[in-house]
Design an enzyme around this catalytic site. Structure first.
Site, mmCIF file in Angstrom:
data_model
loop_
_atom_site.group_PDB
_atom_site.id
_atom_site.type_symbol
_atom_site.label_atom_id
_atom_site.label_comp_id
_atom_site.label_asym_id
_atom_site.label_seq_id
_atom_site.Cartn_x
_atom_site.Cartn_y
_atom_site.Cartn_z
ATOM 1 N N THR A 215 -50.893 40.821 -64.339
ATOM 2 C CA THR A 215 -50.828 39.234 -64.548
ATOM 3 C C THR A 215 -50.307 39.210 -65.567
ATOM 4 O O THR A 215 -50.223 39.731 -66.580
ATOM 5 C CB THR A 215 -52.283 38.642 -64.451
ATOM 6 O OG1 THR A 215 -53.029 39.154 -63.301
ATOM 7 C CG2 THR A 215 -52.188 37.184 -64.485
ATOM 8 N N ARG A 243 -55.319 36.824 -49.124
ATOM 9 C CA ARG A 243 -56.123 36.814 -50.421
ATOM 10 C C ARG A 243 -55.525 36.214 -51.652
ATOM 11 O O ARG A 243 -54.442 36.404 -51.954
ATOM 12 C CB ARG A 243 -56.148 38.363 -50.757
ATOM 13 C CG ARG A 243 -57.197 38.595 -52.124
ATOM 14 C CD ARG A 243 -56.480 38.792 -53.216
ATOM 15 N NE ARG A 243 -57.376 39.112 -54.366
ATOM 16 C CZ ARG A 243 -56.825 39.187 -55.643
ATOM 17 N NH1 ARG A 243 -55.803 38.927 -55.811
ATOM 18 N NH2 ARG A 243 -57.809 39.423 -56.669
ATOM 19 N N VAL A 244 -56.437 35.271 -52.362
ATOM 20 C CA VAL A 244 -55.896 34.592 -53.673
ATOM 21 C C VAL A 244 -56.918 35.067 -54.610
ATOM 22 O O VAL A 244 -58.194 34.820 -54.556
ATOM 23 C CB VAL A 244 -55.928 33.233 -53.548
ATOM 24 C CG1 VAL A 244 -55.479 32.511 -54.759
ATOM 25 C CG2 VAL A 244 -54.709 32.748 -52.477
ATOM 26 N N GLY A 245 -56.367 35.269 -55.777
ATOM 27 C CA GLY A 245 -57.447 35.731 -57.041
ATOM 28 C C GLY A 245 -57.693 34.663 -57.911
ATOM 29 O O GLY A 245 -57.787 33.509 -57.513
ATOM 30 N N THR A 267 -56.824 38.106 -67.114
ATOM 31 C CA THR A 267 -56.092 39.132 -66.203
ATOM 32 C C THR A 267 -57.215 40.273 -65.613
ATOM 33 O O THR A 267 -57.924 40.675 -66.552
ATOM 34 C CB THR A 267 -55.045 39.658 -66.891
ATOM 35 O OG1 THR A 267 -54.532 40.978 -66.084
ATOM 36 C CG2 THR A 267 -55.548 40.411 -68.211
ATOM 37 N N GLY A 268 -57.294 40.334 -64.666
ATOM 38 C CA GLY A 268 -58.439 41.443 -64.024
ATOM 39 C C GLY A 268 -58.721 41.209 -62.872
ATOM 40 O O GLY A 268 -57.976 41.060 -61.800
ATOM 41 N N GLY A 270 -59.715 39.690 -59.824
ATOM 42 C CA GLY A 270 -60.039 38.052 -59.751
ATOM 43 C C GLY A 270 -61.259 37.910 -59.253
ATOM 44 O O GLY A 270 -61.777 36.827 -59.567
#
Length: 379
Positions: A215, A243-245, A267-268, A270
């Site tokens: 990210t 999929r959405v984080g 960032t990670g 999600g």
């Protein structure tokens, strides 16, 4: 479990005070990240290490030029993320990871700390700069979050640059997807139409099996004291079912508030950042008096007086590094990994991660400038 002390009373004070710009601003300041994860010394060749540091330096140059020229924090956030979106080293824009069906889908968000206005997009496939689409949603629509074809149509109507999906293709990310799907026993899709011939694109990059959460994000405060945050990503490699984080979820992966004096980009993994509402919680921890473990260190650093003739008295603050650390500890307790960058209204930048590395950097008007990759590096 989070314990909020006098949260309701403090929230009312902050709400009544409205957006408060920094009265004692030390000048502009900006911090960036390019993803966190298992990034250990020895996992990058000297050439790869140098390439990432050079990319971070270039991004800092762009942000510094905007802010030093009197630009707003929002302008700097957008400009820097555009540069990172165009760099194939990062999982955003060109260089984003592929979905399980061989597509590239981008998510992004941006937030104005002075007004709490925000814009977000998800599932873009043709808009060259998703961060600009997010800003257009914020400024030119009555909405906050647009997805899929609707978001793409809106971006097109706004005159934002479009490219063919193959423009985002990188050989490194494609090979990574193929290896992942083969390992998981899933079918490998056909090579995307219009993609360069295999092996035609060479790029300095870490090993394909590196576990990294890709990210890019920026937090900034300008000379006037306005805070802003923005984040952009290609998401999770091999993602399925749309999929959405956390990136485009305001309050999870992206958040900025002058009333709380804080801006965050995360960032990670999600799913965990969404469940923990990481970005907003860090700002809330920083702005509100909290109950936290008693220790000599915490007692020495826990209270920072924020009452002044120029601002509403919002009570004692938890230091920004404690706020970020405590929130990332909760992410870890849930099973999540990653990192955050935080900017205060006074220009203090902080980086926190529970991984072995995070591509990151900061620059400020007072001359501070630093890039780092590994967790044990000085920020």
């Amino acid at each position: 479990m989070k314990t909020w002390i006098a949260a309701v009373a403090t929230a009312l004070m902050v709400a009544l005070a409205g957006p408060v710009l920094a009265q004692d601003s030390a000048g502009w300041s900006l911090a960036i990240h390019g993803g966190a994860g298992v990034i250990e010394r020895g996992s990058l060749t000297p050439e790869q290490d140098a390439a990432y540091r050079a990319a971070l330096e270039e991004a800092l140059d762009v942000g510094a030029e905007v802010l030093d020229g009197g630009g707003t924090a929002l302008d700097a956030v957008e400009a820097v993320i555009q540069v990172l979106e165009d760099n194939p080293l990062f999982n955003a824009g060109r260089g984003a990871v592929f979905t399980a069906d061989g597509r590239i889908e981008h998510d992004a968000a941006i937030m104005d700390g002075t007004t709490l206005d925000a814009g977000a997009v998800a599932g873009l496939t043709r808009t060259r700069h998703p961060i600009s689409a997010a800003r257009a949603v914020m400024e030119n629509s009555p909405h906050v979050f647009l997805i899929g074809q609707g978001a793409e149509t809106f971006a097109r109507d706004q005159g934002l640059e479009e490219v063919e999906p193959a423009w985002f293709f990188t050989e490194r990310r494609w090979r990574g997807l193929v290896r992942q799907l083969e390992r998981e026993g899933l079918p490998v899709p056909a090579r995307p139409e219009g993609a360069p011939a295999e092996g035609a694109m060479a790029a300095v990059a870490p090993p394909l099996d590196e576990r990294k959460f890709g990210t890019v994000g920026v937090v900034a405060v300008d000379r006037v004291g306005r805070l802003a945050a923005g984040t952009s990503t290609g998401g999770m490699s091999g993602k399925r079912w749309g999929r959405v984080g956390d990136v485009p979820v305001i309050g999870a992966g992206t958040y900025a508030s002058n009333a709380e004096g804080c801006a965050v980009s995360a960032t990670g993994s999600g799913e965990y950042f969404i469940r923990a509402t990481v970005a907003r919680d860090i700002c809330a921890r920083y702005a509100w008096e909290l109950s936290y473990p008693e220790s000599e260190e915490n007692r020495a650093m826990a209270v920072e007086d924020v009452c002044s003739p120029d601002t509403a008295c919002a009570g004692p603050r938890q230091p920004v590094h404690v706020a970020a650390s405590e929130e990332m500890r909760e992410v870890g307790d849930l099973g999540g990994e990653g990192g955050v960058i935080v900017m205060t209204a006074q220009g203090q930048a902080w980086f926190e991660m529970n991984t072995s590395g995070m591509y990151r950097g900061r620059v400020s008007e007072n001359g501070e400038r630093r890039v780092a990759i590994y967790a044990d590096e000085e920020d």
